[in-house]
Write an enzyme that holds these catalytic residues in place. Structure first.
Site, mmCIF file in Angstrom:
data_model
loop_
_atom_site.group_PDB
_atom_site.id
_atom_site.type_symbol
_atom_site.label_atom_id
_atom_site.label_comp_id
_atom_site.label_asym_id
_atom_site.label_seq_id
_atom_site.Cartn_x
_atom_site.Cartn_y
_atom_site.Cartn_z
ATOM 1 N N ARG A 234 -1.841 -4.348 4.059
ATOM 2 C CA ARG A 234 -1.848 -4.517 5.397
ATOM 3 C C ARG A 234 -0.442 -4.064 5.966
ATOM 4 N NH1 ARG A 234 -1.583 -4.032 10.850
ATOM 5 N NH2 ARG A 234 -2.014 -1.826 12.477
ATOM 6 N N ARG B 220 0.782 -1.649 -0.014
ATOM 7 C CA ARG B 220 0.225 -0.046 0.300
ATOM 8 C C ARG B 220 0.651 1.199 0.202
ATOM 9 N NH1 ARG B 220 -1.925 0.736 6.409
ATOM 10 N NH2 ARG B 220 -0.639 -0.335 7.533
ATOM 11 N N GLU C 95 -19.457 3.959 0.284
ATOM 12 C CA GLU C 95 -19.011 3.431 -1.098
ATOM 13 C C GLU C 95 -19.014 3.389 -1.870
ATOM 14 O OE1 GLU C 95 -19.116 1.899 2.112
ATOM 15 O OE2 GLU C 95 -17.756 2.747 3.125
ATOM 16 N N HIS D 96 -5.350 -3.768 2.270
ATOM 17 C CA HIS D 96 -5.901 -4.829 3.804
ATOM 18 C C HIS D 96 -6.927 -5.918 2.506
ATOM 19 C CE1 HIS D 96 -5.023 -1.009 5.791
ATOM 20 N NE2 HIS D 96 -5.413 -1.381 7.851
ATOM 21 N N SER E 16 -5.212 5.467 5.603
ATOM 22 C CA SER E 16 -4.794 3.568 5.706
ATOM 23 C C SER E 16 -4.486 3.183 4.358
ATOM 24 C CB SER E 16 -5.597 3.080 6.613
ATOM 25 O OG SER E 16 -6.197 2.905 7.516
ATOM 26 N N PHE F 115 -14.324 -3.145 1.716
ATOM 27 C CA PHE F 115 -15.269 -2.474 1.370
ATOM 28 C C PHE F 115 -15.795 -2.019 -0.303
ATOM 29 C CE2 PHE F 115 -13.503 -1.736 5.982
ATOM 30 C CZ PHE F 115 -15.064 -2.698 6.509
#
Lengths: 313, 280
Positions: free
Chosen positions: A165, A8, A56, A107, A35, A81
């Site tokens: 992550r 990420r 979303e 994630h 994040s 999500f």
């Protein structure tokens, strides 16, 4: 010591790089920019960053609308999500019309860790892969993540790029040209082939080391593109080694293992063992302990390898 | 084109005839919501929007999103009439290989700016197009037509929130408030009322109109497009489901049911008679 970096983080840097060269790059996030690392882009190009808030479904269709006006849109959230909540928006609006929307989610997988099952995406590869026109990429390290983002920006149509992550070891060369749909052979051996994606590529390499101590030679394939999956490479190694282990941080249903089995069962049936969660939800815990709990370690890959080697005789 | 009430009266009668014939031939489709929406759409396409049928992808064109995609026959009849594609295509509605799918497909139909059909998604797409217009400093407007039942989808309100958050005064919608959905009256199924209050609470400006009164419709679209106050506009148009076909008006069943051959013929004869009485 091997350099460690999260996929990420490489995404955030790659966005800034392509944003500098192309004014049509627009980035959307759903309140998780710190994040997902899109915050880096936000800082450099605030006008071309849009926070859609915790919504979303709207995220995906706003991205669709922008793309019809010539924008190359990156839309980010957590893997669960970004794919699960707006699946039908992705299917009916983005993919059906082959729009230039790149869904890049962080994630992915069980290594999300302590947040637990509600945040551990173990079905996203399957549900994205099932949609026509969608390309699905799961990079194994930060270099590959960076290069995959550049490749997706340059190619028309929808992409799903799944990132992790955790920091993971650097495996690939940053200068190596990333080719969508073309797997990378990282190790060559005649006894078994391990086909992996994401952080499980590192586990596959470690498994190959362990197998070597037992006198078994394993080929290791980095199958970064799950769709379109590299059937040529699958066929080549199925013929070469006669048995396969797949390894992914995902359910064994419908992901990389599913893709490999679907192709082989129609074209060249050989024994396959799939490493991944076996039709179950995750739970809170440290990433390394979770991988152990759900039988996704290099040792588990070795066990799977020995099983399929026995089956091919 | 300027506002011309007698032109619109005749044109919408022709469009209604076309809608009925198309759906009758196809043997399936959604006549009720096509007929309730066609007056709103006709004023928009013939008198308001800046588009070029000879260049459907013209980058400065006004955009339109048919969020209630099941009203496809209404938009198809208009697009073919103004020259986006040949009228003979209309007889292929819902047939294999046709450009005219049951719900609009942007990859098949010139003049369709986004594929729709699954309810609740169009307003979000419109928000994306309107943001793109602002980013590119273009003057085009983004228009959308929503169903009233569609307001039951939560995503509509995600989009409504985003539209006022991003101050999209280049975004104009009409809600086709015919009051009926497949399972019955809106109030019985799941009431979205009061619709105006809801949009206002989300930071929009609103205007209630009679959705079959041409001058009210025209004034409302002009009111919406001429604003630069940072607020998106919602026209809440009271309409009659099945409007213009006597046996379909306010009949729930004709939401998603084609007329029989006999019913279709009856409707066509009556619409043609009405057309004959109008001055050309």
């Amino acid at each position: 010591m091997t350099e460690l970096k999260a996929t990420r983080d490489a995404y955030g840097e790659a966005l800034v790089e392509i944003g500098e060269n192309n004014d049509n790059i627009v980035v959307l996030d759903a309140d998780l920019s710190a994040s997902t690392k899109t915050a880096k882009f936000r800082k450099c190009f605030p006008d071309r960053f849009l926070n859609i808030g915790i919504a979303e479904q709207n995220l995906i269709n706003v991205a669709a609308g922008l793309s019809t006006c010539g924008k190359i849109v990156f839309a980010s959230s957590f893997a669960l999500f970004a794919t699960g909540r707006p699946w039908e928006q992705i299917r009916n609006t983005v993919a059906y019309s082959n729009l230039n929307v790149k869904i890049v989610a962080s994630h992915g997988g069980i290594s999300v860790g302590a947040d637990g099952s509600s945040h551990q995406s173990l079905e996203d590869i399957a549900i994205m892969r099932a949609i026509p026109n969608m390309k699905v990429i799961v990079p194994c390290d930060a270099n590959e993540s960076h290069n995959a983002v550049l490749a997706a920006a340059a190619a028309p149509g929808p992409f799903y790029i799944r990132l992790g992550r955790e920091k993971v070891p650097m495996i690939t060369d940053p200068k190596h040209k990333f080719r969508v749909g073309k797997a990378e052979a990282l190790r060559d051996g005649d006894d078994v082939t391990i086909i992996a994606c994401g952080m499980m590529v590192d586990a596959a390499l470690k498994a190959a080391d362990i197998l070597e101590k037992d006198g078994l030679k394993a080929s290791v394939i980095d199958m970064h593109t799950i769709k379109p999956v590299d059937t040529e490479t699958i066929m080549k190694y199925a013929r070469k080694t006669g048995c396969i282990v797949t390894a992914e941080e995902h359910s064994i249903i419908g992901g990389l293992g599913g893709a490999v089995c679907e192709f082989l069962s129609e074209n060249h049936p050989v024994p396959v063992y799939r490493i991944g969660t076996r039709d179950c939800f995750g739970q809170s815990g440290e990433p390394a302990l979770l991988l152990k709990e759900y039988n996704m370690t290099p040792e588990n890959i070795c066990k799977g390898a020995k099983k399929v080697i026995k089956m091919k005789k | 084109m300027k506002f011309d009430e007698s032109f619109l009266k005749r044109k919408t009668a022709e469009l209604r005839l076309s809608i009925v014939e198309m759906i009758t031939k196809a043997g399936s489709g959604h006549p009720g919501g096509s007929l309730s929406a066609v007056d709103l759409l006709a004023v928009l396409y013939y008198c308001v929007m800046n588009i070029r049928p000879e260049n459907p992808k013209w980058e400065n064109r006004d955009r339109f999103i048919l969020s209630k995609g099941h009203a496809a026959p209404a938009i198809y009849s208009i697009l073919s009439d103004i020259g986006f594609f040949p009228k003979k295509e209309l007889s292929t509605l819902r047939r294999i290989g046709s450009i005219l799918q049951g719900h609009p497909d942007m990859r098949r139909v010139p003049g369709i700016d986004i594929s729709t059909g699954s309810l609740g998604q169009g307003l979000s797409v419109a928000v994306g197009m309107a943001i793109a217009g602002k980013l590119d400093k273009k003057n085009y407007g983004v228009y959308a037509l929503l169903g009233d039942g569609e307001l039951q989808e939560g995503q509509v309100w995600e989009a409504a929130m985003a539209a006022s958050h991003y101050k999209l005064d280049n975004l104009m919608i009409a809600v086709d408030n015919n009051g009926l959905q497949i399972d019955g009256r809106l109030e019985e199924v799941m009431s979205p009322y009061p619709i105006e209050d809801k949009f206002r609470a989300f930071g929009w400006k609103t205007r209630p109109i009679d959705g079959h009164n041409f001058s009210e419709i025209f004034d409302a679209w002009e009111w919406a497009r001429s604003s630069n106050d940072g607020k998106p506009s919602a026209i809440i148009a009271k309409t009659v489901k099945g409007k213009g076909v006597y046996f379909m008006e306010n009949v729930v069943d004709f939401h998603g049911k084609a007329p029989t051959k006999e019913e279709g013929k009856d409707a066509s004869v009556k619409l043609k008679e009405a057309l004959d009485k109008m001055n050309p």
